[in-house]
Enzyme design. Sequence first.
Site, PDB file in Angstrom:
ATOM      1  N   GLY A  81       0.828  -1.215   0.000  1.00 44.90           N
ATOM      2  CA  GLY A  81       0.000   0.000   0.000  1.00 44.90           C
ATOM      3  C   GLY A  81       0.854   1.254   0.000  1.00 44.90           C
ATOM      4  CB  ALA A  82       4.275   1.831  -1.158  1.00 41.40           C
ATOM      5  CG  ASN A  83      -1.110   3.127  -4.056  1.00 38.29           C
ATOM      6  OD1 ASN A  83      -1.102   2.007  -3.579  1.00 38.29           O
ATOM      7  ND2 ASN A  83      -2.211   3.856  -4.120  1.00 38.29           N
TER       8      ASN A  83
ATOM      9  N   GLY B 129      -1.152   7.704   1.134  1.00 38.07           N
ATOM     10  CA  GLY B 129      -1.201   7.822   2.586  1.00 38.07           C
ATOM     11  C   GLY B 129       0.125   7.535   3.277  1.00 38.07           C
ATOM     12  CB  ILE B 130       0.757   5.893   6.554  1.00 42.31           C
ATOM     13  CG1 ILE B 130      -0.167   6.800   7.389  1.00 42.31           C
ATOM     14  CG2 ILE B 130       1.971   5.473   7.378  1.00 42.31           C
ATOM     15  CD1 ILE B 130      -0.872   6.090   8.556  1.00 42.31           C
ATOM     16  N   GLY B 131       1.737   4.796   3.746  1.00 44.00           N
ATOM     17  CA  GLY B 131       2.640   3.902   2.996  1.00 44.00           C
ATOM     18  C   GLY B 131       3.492   4.671   2.003  1.00 44.00           C
TER      19      GLY B 131
ATOM     20  CB  SER C 218      -5.232   0.553  14.216  1.00 36.99           C
ATOM     21  OG  SER C 218      -6.094   1.613  14.567  1.00 36.99           O
TER      22      SER C 218
ATOM     23  CE1 TYR D  42      -8.713  -0.270   9.611  1.00 34.69           C
ATOM     24  CE2 TYR D  42      -9.181   0.717  11.757  1.00 34.69           C
ATOM     25  CZ  TYR D  42      -8.342   0.560  10.663  1.00 34.69           C
ATOM     26  OH  TYR D  42      -7.120   1.205  10.634  1.00 34.69           O
TER      27      TYR D  42
HETATM   28  N1  LIG Z   1      -4.645   7.028   9.089  1.00 34.13           N
HETATM   29  C1  LIG Z   1      -4.801   6.690  10.366  1.00 34.13           C
HETATM   30  O1  LIG Z   1      -5.155   7.506  11.226  1.00 34.13           O
HETATM   31  C2  LIG Z   1      -4.515   5.285  10.807  1.00 34.13           C
HETATM   32  C3  LIG Z   1      -4.695   4.965  12.167  1.00 34.13           C
HETATM   33  C4  LIG Z   1      -4.399   3.681  12.607  1.00 34.13           C
HETATM   34  C5  LIG Z   1      -3.934   2.731  11.700  1.00 34.13           C
HETATM   35  N2  LIG Z   1      -3.796   3.056  10.393  1.00 34.13           N
HETATM   36  C6  LIG Z   1      -3.300   2.009   9.476  1.00 34.13           C
HETATM   37  O2  LIG Z   1      -2.235   2.533   8.706  1.00 34.13           O
HETATM   38  C7  LIG Z   1      -2.225   1.938   7.411  1.00 34.13           C
HETATM   39  C8  LIG Z   1      -2.215   3.008   6.326  1.00 34.13           C
HETATM   40  O3  LIG Z   1      -3.356   3.846   6.537  1.00 34.13           O
HETATM   41  P1  LIG Z   1      -3.601   5.151   5.639  1.00 34.13           P
HETATM   42  O4  LIG Z   1      -4.364   6.111   6.482  1.00 34.13           O
HETATM   43  O5  LIG Z   1      -2.347   5.585   4.991  1.00 34.13           O
HETATM   44  O6  LIG Z   1      -4.604   4.563   4.527  1.00 34.13           O
HETATM   45  P2  LIG Z   1      -4.874   5.063   3.037  1.00 34.13           P
HETATM   46  O7  LIG Z   1      -4.434   6.456   2.827  1.00 34.13           O
HETATM   47  O8  LIG Z   1      -6.309   4.713   2.770  1.00 34.13           O
HETATM   48  O9  LIG Z   1      -3.949   4.091   2.153  1.00 34.13           O
HETATM   49  C9  LIG Z   1      -4.183   2.725   2.174  1.00 34.13           C
HETATM   50  C10 LIG Z   1      -3.269   2.028   1.207  1.00 34.13           C
HETATM   51  O10 LIG Z   1      -3.580   0.612   1.242  1.00 34.13           O
HETATM   52  C11 LIG Z   1      -3.794   0.183  -0.101  1.00 34.13           C
HETATM   53  N3  LIG Z   1      -4.694  -0.960  -0.219  1.00 34.13           N
HETATM   54  C12 LIG Z   1      -6.000  -1.045   0.154  1.00 34.13           C
HETATM   55  N4  LIG Z   1      -6.481  -2.249  -0.182  1.00 34.13           N
HETATM   56  C13 LIG Z   1      -5.480  -2.946  -0.772  1.00 34.13           C
HETATM   57  C14 LIG Z   1      -5.374  -4.237  -1.356  1.00 34.13           C
HETATM   58  N5  LIG Z   1      -6.422  -5.074  -1.420  1.00 34.13           N
HETATM   59  N6  LIG Z   1      -4.183  -4.636  -1.862  1.00 34.13           N
HETATM   60  C15 LIG Z   1      -3.128  -3.796  -1.831  1.00 34.13           C
HETATM   61  N7  LIG Z   1      -3.169  -2.549  -1.315  1.00 34.13           N
HETATM   62  C16 LIG Z   1      -4.341  -2.135  -0.802  1.00 34.13           C
HETATM   63  C17 LIG Z   1      -4.375   1.406  -0.800  1.00 34.13           C
HETATM   64  O11 LIG Z   1      -4.288   1.236  -2.203  1.00 34.13           O
HETATM   65  P3  LIG Z   1      -5.383   1.910  -3.211  1.00 34.13           P
HETATM   66  O12 LIG Z   1      -4.909   3.301  -3.423  1.00 34.13           O
HETATM   67  O13 LIG Z   1      -5.299   1.056  -4.426  1.00 34.13           O
HETATM   68  O14 LIG Z   1      -6.712   1.854  -2.517  1.00 34.13           O
HETATM   69  C18 LIG Z   1      -3.454   2.473  -0.247  1.00 34.13           C
HETATM   70  O15 LIG Z   1      -2.221   2.450  -0.918  1.00 34.13           O
HETATM   71  C19 LIG Z   1      -3.443   1.011   7.366  1.00 34.13           C
HETATM   72  O16 LIG Z   1      -3.047  -0.298   7.670  1.00 34.13           O
HETATM   73  C20 LIG Z   1      -4.351   1.554   8.472  1.00 34.13           C
HETATM   74  O17 LIG Z   1      -5.181   0.543   9.018  1.00 34.13           O
HETATM   75  C21 LIG Z   1      -4.080   4.302   9.925  1.00 34.13           C
END
Ligand SMILES: NC(=O)c1ccc[n+]([C@@H]2O[C@H](COP(=O)([O-])OP(=O)(O)OC[C@H]3O[C@@H](n4cnc5c(N)ncnc54)[C@H](OP(=O)(O)O)[C@@H]3O)[C@@H](O)[C@H]2O)c1
Length: 312
Positions: free
Chosen positions: A18-20, A22-24, A147, A172
């Site tokens: 998921g490096a494309n 958000g956090i990744g 999380s 979730y």
């Molecule tokens: N943001 C927060 O406040 C928060 C808090 C606690 C934990 N987290 C955890 O931190 C991580 C990153 O969160 P984020 O906020 O950066 O989320 P995000 O911005 O929604 O990004 C999520 C990433 O995961 C990818 N992804 C989703 N489904 C996938 C699949 N089936 N196969 C491969 N890649 C997939 C997305 O790709 P697409 O672009 O193709 O959808 C995107 O690159 C997650 O594990 C989340 O649970 C986040």
Amino acid sequence: MTWHSGRQAEGETILVTGANAGIGYFVAEQLAASGATVVLGCRDTAKADLAMQTIRSRVPDARLRGVGLDLSDLSSLPTAVEALEADRLDAVVLNAGILLSGPDRRLSPQRHELMFATNHLGHFALVAHLAPILTTTPHSRVITVGSFAARSERLDLADLPSEHDYRPKRTYGRSKLAQMLVGFELDRRLRAHGSDTASIVVHPGGALDSLTPSRPPLFVRTTTERLRGLPAGLMLHGKHAAAETIVRATLDPDITGGQLWGPRVFGLRGQPHRETPRPHMTDPDTAAELWSASSALTGLDPFERPVPPAQP
Ligand SMILES: NC(=O)c1ccc[n+]([C@@H]2O[C@H](COP(=O)([O-])OP(=O)(O)OC[C@H]3O[C@@H](n4cnc5c(N)ncnc54)[C@H](OP(=O)(O)O)[C@@H]3O)[C@@H](O)[C@H]2O)c1
């Protein structure tokens, strides 16, 4: 110390799921700045290409590759791992995740509930497929991104796929708790097998796009979004800052397997900080049951003989 300011990861290869976005994305950018070869594991090739173009505009000598990876589809993972074509893997960052909000329980291609399938089962299976290359790379690491939502959840081992009681936020939180339980259990199993691969669990706090700097052409935060996000900045942080805990857990040689790291201020924002996990996150009995169920559902076990997949 900022863990991406030097070239301390020169020669290392690190896969980030998921490096494309958000956090990744920021994990990949920061790891690229540390000199590592970063493999972006993404389900959409065009989005991965845009992320790599964006990283290169900031880190001109970045070493980057993309592999197609859809964590929701277990059948796609062996091909993704073959496409790595690497002779070493120093770390895998299990970052990709989905949080659904609608009332309908959605299913993966293997007919597992979609959040449990993507966040937990997909990463469980990915690590199983990567086990040979991880365990033959000295001092490699598995970094599980959990999380704070897992703090207040408990698993229902009799209903892991939320068939009987589906509530999106709870499902979730349970999928993230499942990831964290397996992250700690993995470290115990690695130790029992005499492996020097470490499994480290992190959580990024609360990270909002509105508190995140722009990264054109990938992501542009408007002035209105920035202003709207300002009050939230008292408690939460941006995705660039959230990535720092993950990058530190990936690179800091003083961090060892079985540890939990999160942001310092109330576990919601700030500098990386070692935390004491809640007992329900490290409970070995729950973890063992979850591991067996996950092995049965995926047909894979990193440290045991493969078993045939069970019907959901
Ligand atoms: N943001 C927060 O406040 C928060 C808090 C606690 C934990 N987290 C955890 O931190 C991580 C990153 O969160 P984020 O906020 O950066 O989320 P995000 O911005 O929604 O990004 C999520 C990433 O995961 C990818 N992804 C989703 N489904 C996938 C699949 N089936 N196969 C491969 N890649 C997939 C997305 O790709 P697409 O672009 O193709 O959808 C995107 O690159 C997650 O594990 C989340 O649970 C986040």
